[in-house]
Enzyme design. Structure first.
Site, PDB file in Angstrom:
ATOM      1  N   ARG A   1       0.846  -1.196   0.000  1.00 14.15           N
ATOM      2  CA  ARG A   1       0.000   0.000   0.000  1.00 14.15           C
ATOM      3  C   ARG A   1       0.885   1.252   0.000  1.00 14.15           C
ATOM      4  O   ARG A   1       2.066   1.200   0.322  1.00 14.15           O
ATOM      5  CB  ARG A   1      -0.938  -0.002   1.209  1.00 14.15           C
TER       6      ARG A   1
ATOM      7  N   ILE B   1       5.695   2.960  10.736  1.00 13.01           N
ATOM      8  CA  ILE B   1       4.439   3.377  11.355  1.00 13.01           C
ATOM      9  C   ILE B   1       4.653   4.736  12.019  1.00 13.01           C
ATOM     10  O   ILE B   1       5.780   5.189  12.195  1.00 13.01           O
ATOM     11  CB  ILE B   1       3.943   2.372  12.407  1.00 13.01           C
TER      12      ILE B   1
ATOM     13  N   ASP C   1       1.857   9.308  16.831  1.00 11.64           N
ATOM     14  CA  ASP C   1       2.170  10.696  17.163  1.00 11.64           C
ATOM     15  C   ASP C   1       1.638  11.107  18.538  1.00 11.64           C
ATOM     16  O   ASP C   1       0.526  10.742  18.934  1.00 11.64           O
ATOM     17  CB  ASP C   1       1.589  11.626  16.110  1.00 11.64           C
TER      18      ASP C   1
ATOM     19  N   GLN D   1       9.652  17.367  13.702  1.00 10.58           N
ATOM     20  CA  GLN D   1       8.240  17.712  13.594  1.00 10.58           C
ATOM     21  C   GLN D   1       7.591  17.630  14.965  1.00 10.58           C
ATOM     22  O   GLN D   1       7.846  16.691  15.741  1.00 10.58           O
ATOM     23  CB  GLN D   1       7.525  16.765  12.634  1.00 10.58           C
TER      24      GLN D   1
ATOM     25  N   GLY E   1       5.221  16.742  17.815  1.00  9.77           N
ATOM     26  CA  GLY E   1       4.406  15.551  18.056  1.00  9.77           C
ATOM     27  C   GLY E   1       5.003  14.272  17.502  1.00  9.77           C
ATOM     28  O   GLY E   1       4.353  13.228  17.529  1.00  9.77           O
TER      29      GLY E   1
ATOM     30  N   TYR F   1       9.052   9.298  15.887  1.00  5.75           N
ATOM     31  CA  TYR F   1       9.174   9.128  14.439  1.00  5.75           C
ATOM     32  C   TYR F   1      10.397   9.870  13.895  1.00  5.75           C
ATOM     33  O   TYR F   1      11.181   9.321  13.104  1.00  5.75           O
ATOM     34  CB  TYR F   1       7.899   9.633  13.767  1.00  5.75           C
TER      35      TYR F   1
ATOM     36  N   TYR G   1       5.857  15.247   2.341  1.00  9.28           N
ATOM     37  CA  TYR G   1       4.483  14.802   2.547  1.00  9.28           C
ATOM     38  C   TYR G   1       3.931  14.237   1.229  1.00  9.28           C
ATOM     39  O   TYR G   1       3.991  14.883   0.187  1.00  9.28           O
ATOM     40  CB  TYR G   1       3.621  15.954   3.056  1.00  9.28           C
TER      41      TYR G   1
END
Length: 240
Positions: A11, A85, A88, A141, A143, A147, A179
């Site tokens: 995906r 994955i 956040d 980033q 939050g 990650y 993004y």
């Protein structure tokens, strides 16, 4: 024909990479973690086999990659570590589980998946490894301490393994997307999405195929002089 494994390949960005490699003549298999129905539909639509195993678990990766190589009919020549994955949360609210799940799936997975294939690549004196990082591993980033830390670690892993492997005909590189227009962003509120896009100089999200084309460039046989590099595909959002 080169054999390629794309983790998290049924995906989003991973699917685009798998389909692009197949169209370019590679023999492709993908890994997936959870949704059997989605994986079966993917295989029906693309004719690319999918093998289920947890990239965060080393023993599962050893067994899963052995199955991938059985399906491919030979060893893995091209590895795209794409699986990952997000969980956040602001750090002061983040649970230990949220931290460890992301580090496991997004960073430890690189060791877990690459370790079973690297010795064979060294013996055959050929290999192409591309690790998918993120603009948020370069710029950070809010939050996403988990990650961002994991994706920053991808860059360090890539550079060290590139140094270890260069004399053996193996290249190791990173693609760092910005993004991308995938399902992961579909639940982002419109105002938040507008704010994100406003910070991207080209004025839009990336399409998955644009990331896939960067990967294809790096895994080609004639890309053997490119190693330890990070290719940013972020529309000018962050220029490192």
């Amino acid at each position: 024909m080169r054999n390629a494994l794309v983790t998290g390949g049924n995906r989003g960005i991973g699917r685009a990479i798998a389909e692009t490699l197949k169209a370019a003549g590679y023999n492709v298999v993908v890994n997936y973690a959870n949704n059997d129905e989605v994986a079966q539909q993917f295989t029906q639509e693309t004719q690319i086999p999918a093998v289920k195993f947890d990239v965060a678990a080393f023993d599962a990766c050893e067994a899963g990659i052995a199955e991938c190589e059985r399906v491919l009919g030979g060893p893995v020549d091209v590895l795209v570590n794409n699986a990952g994955i997000a969980r956040d949360s602001f750090l002061h609210k983040m649970s230990a589980l949220q931290w460890h799940e992301v580090i496991g799936a997004d960073l430890s997975s690189l060791f877990n998946v690459t370790r079973p294939v690297i010795e064979g690549m060294r013996q055959r004196k050929f290999g192409r490894i591309v690790n998918i990082a993120s603009v948020n591993g370069q710029a950070g980033q809010v939050g996403q301490t988990n990650y961002s830390a994991a994706k920053a670690g991808v860059h360090g892993f890539t550079k060290a393994l590139a140094l270890e492997s260069a004399a053996k005909g193996i290249t190791v590189n990173t693609v760092a997307p910005g993004y991308v227009n995938t399902d992961m962003l579909k639940n982002v509120p419109e105002k938040v999405m507008d704010a994100i896009v406003s910070k991207i100089p080209v004025g839009r999200l990336a399409e998955p195929n644009e990331i896939a084309q960067a990967v294809l460039f790096l895994v080609r046989d004639d890309a053997g002089f490119i190693t330890g590099s990070s290719l940013s595909v972020n529309g000018g959002q962050h220029m490192a």
